[in-house]
Design a protein around this motif. Structure first.
Motif, mmCIF file in Angstrom:
data_model
loop_
_atom_site.group_PDB
_atom_site.id
_atom_site.type_symbol
_atom_site.label_atom_id
_atom_site.label_comp_id
_atom_site.label_asym_id
_atom_site.label_seq_id
_atom_site.Cartn_x
_atom_site.Cartn_y
_atom_site.Cartn_z
ATOM 1 N N ARG A 156 7.044 10.632 4.544
ATOM 2 C CA ARG A 156 6.451 9.781 3.721
ATOM 3 C C ARG A 156 5.483 8.794 4.213
ATOM 4 O O ARG A 156 4.238 8.706 3.680
ATOM 5 C CB ARG A 156 7.416 8.955 2.837
ATOM 6 C CG ARG A 156 7.474 8.623 1.614
ATOM 7 C CD ARG A 156 8.376 7.839 0.988
ATOM 8 N NE ARG A 156 9.294 8.909 0.669
ATOM 9 C CZ ARG A 156 9.395 9.564 -0.375
ATOM 10 N NH1 ARG A 156 8.457 9.488 -1.275
ATOM 11 N NH2 ARG A 156 10.540 10.450 -0.434
ATOM 12 N N GLU A 160 0.798 8.664 4.271
ATOM 13 C CA GLU A 160 0.052 7.490 3.805
ATOM 14 C C GLU A 160 -0.868 6.782 4.636
ATOM 15 O O GLU A 160 -1.844 6.153 4.439
ATOM 16 C CB GLU A 160 0.986 6.424 3.233
ATOM 17 C CG GLU A 160 1.638 6.812 2.118
ATOM 18 C CD GLU A 160 2.860 5.872 1.317
ATOM 19 O OE1 GLU A 160 3.238 6.230 0.160
ATOM 20 O OE2 GLU A 160 3.000 4.997 2.355
ATOM 21 N N PHE A 163 -5.003 7.479 4.938
ATOM 22 C CA PHE A 163 -6.342 6.797 4.317
ATOM 23 C C PHE A 163 -6.158 5.318 5.122
ATOM 24 O O PHE A 163 -7.485 5.008 5.441
ATOM 25 C CB PHE A 163 -5.607 6.592 3.223
ATOM 26 C CG PHE A 163 -5.663 5.267 2.646
ATOM 27 C CD1 PHE A 163 -6.572 4.370 2.231
ATOM 28 C CD2 PHE A 163 -4.179 4.252 2.201
ATOM 29 C CE1 PHE A 163 -6.817 3.149 1.894
ATOM 30 C CE2 PHE A 163 -4.278 3.240 1.783
ATOM 31 C CZ PHE A 163 -5.658 2.416 1.584
ATOM 32 N N HIS A 164 -5.187 4.917 5.856
ATOM 33 C CA HIS A 164 -5.445 3.567 6.607
ATOM 34 C C HIS A 164 -6.321 3.811 7.687
ATOM 35 O O HIS A 164 -7.272 2.928 7.859
ATOM 36 C CB HIS A 164 -3.973 3.208 7.177
ATOM 37 C CG HIS A 164 -3.015 2.995 6.220
ATOM 38 N ND1 HIS A 164 -1.727 2.635 6.607
ATOM 39 C CD2 HIS A 164 -2.958 2.979 4.850
ATOM 40 C CE1 HIS A 164 -1.078 2.678 5.537
ATOM 41 N NE2 HIS A 164 -1.679 2.889 4.334
ATOM 42 N N ARG B 44 3.512 5.064 -5.493
ATOM 43 C CA ARG B 44 2.036 4.437 -5.581
ATOM 44 C C ARG B 44 1.161 5.623 -5.704
ATOM 45 O O ARG B 44 0.103 4.843 -5.885
ATOM 46 C CB ARG B 44 2.175 3.870 -4.418
ATOM 47 C CG ARG B 44 2.721 2.450 -4.194
ATOM 48 C CD ARG B 44 2.289 1.592 -2.980
ATOM 49 N NE ARG B 44 2.351 2.227 -1.816
ATOM 50 C CZ ARG B 44 3.680 2.321 -1.000
ATOM 51 N NH1 ARG B 44 4.736 1.756 -1.654
ATOM 52 N NH2 ARG B 44 3.451 2.823 0.017
ATOM 53 N N ARG B 45 1.339 6.679 -5.518
ATOM 54 C CA ARG B 45 0.474 7.822 -5.441
ATOM 55 C C ARG B 45 0.757 8.913 -6.353
ATOM 56 O O ARG B 45 0.629 9.942 -6.205
ATOM 57 C CB ARG B 45 0.114 8.332 -4.179
ATOM 58 C CG ARG B 45 -0.532 7.479 -3.370
ATOM 59 C CD ARG B 45 -0.781 7.840 -1.728
ATOM 60 N NE ARG B 45 -1.608 7.127 -0.869
ATOM 61 C CZ ARG B 45 -1.193 5.970 -0.394
ATOM 62 N NH1 ARG B 45 0.200 5.697 -0.417
ATOM 63 N NH2 ARG B 45 -1.860 5.134 0.559
#
Ligand SMILES: [Fe+2]
Ligand SMILES: [Fe+2]
Lengths: 320, 94
Positions: A156, A160, A163-164, B44-45
């Motif tokens: 997970r 994410e 993008f950071h 969140r997505r």
């Protein structure tokens, strides 16, 4: 349990990991496996949570709405990462409060990089590009680690992170294509974040005590030095594209090895920061402990409200 | 001495037609707050269209130590699988 029985269980356990089987919370595991995982997963969770502070510093001063929503979303993601990891850690039989207590008392560590200050907007670019970049290199192999809840949390997290890093690089690129002063600001941020980012990948292999065991348990797939080399090899060409200079006079492409050679890392600085003497260690802990303590009444009120609602449900007659 | 927020297990249906799947856990004072927190932590997505929250203490789990007696009996019941039955090669659609 006799020593022989224990040894037998341990052998079966190690064999399962060697066969790429996952370990789940209720499975038998050696005490050392449990302790090592609590230490590593909680350290990782603490880093995500403390990592929000240096970036949180710039949310109100982001130069445009586009930058502000991106930074807010990134910092919120880091909170999420911390929460995924804390809950994975709790499956090993330690409570959230004990974990917080270890962070607040200084018993548990977090990544030393977050003890550096964020003094200009360019630092938001450098952190996304370099710090999240180094974090990705550290984290991707963990998607395949042996402890199921940790591996699932990491999958997970890794989804994410991309993008950071990209939003950070975009900030750097915008500054580098801007005025001379803006480009200087980007260069200054690179100068300050480069070496701490290299240190973030951990001590040199010769001094890294847990490597062998961690490799067996798939807490590590590559050594710190290998990860560091990978980070340098992929980041230097990106700095070239930005037109920035990596602050290392010894940095040189080595045709023979197919890697960059690089200069000596200041490990004294690293250990100083780890031991609590970095530029912002105190500030970070004060902010973290302060937030927790000032939030006590909110947590209490929420609990009192929940109990009241529950009572109303159970005894509707008594409700006023 | 403050009372601790209990632990909740979070199950998310990622889209209609799929089952709810365990996503992780979180702390919240009550079920309503657990739902709100689950939305912020796990979707969140656009990862979900429906969330279930269950207080962790209400889950009864089997113990891996009993896996032998629980699950091994199924292993020698090969006649539960289609490949156990031999049919002539000429038979189609079966
Ligand atoms: Fe993160
Ligand atoms: Fe990140």
């Amino acid at each position: 349990m006799s020593d022989a029985q224990l040894k037998n269980l341990e052998e079966i356990f190690e064999q399962r990991i060697a066969n790429d089987e996952k370990i789940e919370p209720k499975d038998w595991m050696p005490e050392k496996y449990r302790k090592t995982h609590i230490r590593q997963i909680s350290q990782h969770a603490h880093s995500e949570i403390v990592g929000m502070l240096p970036e949180g510093n710039w949310i109100t001063r982001a130069p445009s709405l586009r930058r502000k929503v991106a930074l807010l979303a990134k910092v919120q993601d880091e909170a999420g990462h911390g929460l995924y990891l804390y809950s994975a850690c709790e499956t090993l039989g330690i409570s959230r409060d004990e974990l917080y207590e270890q962070l607040h008392s200084g018993k548990a560590k977090y990544s030393s990089i977050f003890n550096y200050p964020t003094v200009t907007w360019a630092d938001m670019g450098a952190i996304g590009w370099l710090v999240d970049g180094a974090a990705i290199i550290n984290q991707v192999p963990l998607c395949n680690t042996s402890y199921g809840p940790y591996a699932r949390a990491m999958i997970r997290v890794c989804k994410e992170e991309s993008f950071h890093q990209r939003q950070g690089f975009e900030i750097m690129m915008t500054l580098c294509n801007g005025t001379e002063a803006q480009k200087q600001m980007a260069q200054d941020a690179l100068n300050r974040w480069w070496w701490p980012s290299l240190m973030m990948l951990g001590p040199v292999d010769a001094e890294s005590v847990h490597t062998e065991q961690s490799m067996k348990w798939k807490l590590k797939r590559k050594t710190n030095d290998e990860l560091r080399q990978q980070f340098i090899d992929q980041t230097v060409p990106q700095a070239d594209i930005l037109g920035l200079t990596v602050p290392d006079p010894d940095l040189k492409w080595n045709e023979e090895t197919g890697h960059y050679d690089f200069g000596e890392i200041n490990w004294d600085e690293f250990w100083q920061v780890v031991k609590g003497h970095g530029p912002c260690n105190k500030e970070r802990m004060n902010a973290r402990v302060g937030a927790w303590e000032k939030g006590t009444w909110v947590r209490d009120a929420a609990m009192a409200y929940a109990e009241k609602q529950q009572n109303k449900k159970e005894n509707p007659a008594k409700a006023v | 001495m403050e009372k601790k927020w209990p632990l909740w297990e979070i199950f998310v249906r990622s889209k209609n037609g799929l089952e709810h799947r365990h996503f992780g856990s979180l702390h919240a004072a009550d079920a309503d707050m657990a739902l709100e927190n689950a939305r912020d932590v796990y979707t969140r997505r656009s990862e979900g269209v429906s969330i279930w929250v269950v207080e962790s203490k209400n889950i009864t789990a089997s113990n891996p130590e009993n896996n032998g007696e629980l699950f091994e009996p199924a292993q020698d019941k090969v006649y539960r699988h289609p490949t156990f039955y031999t049919l002539p090669d000429e038979i189609k659609h079966m």
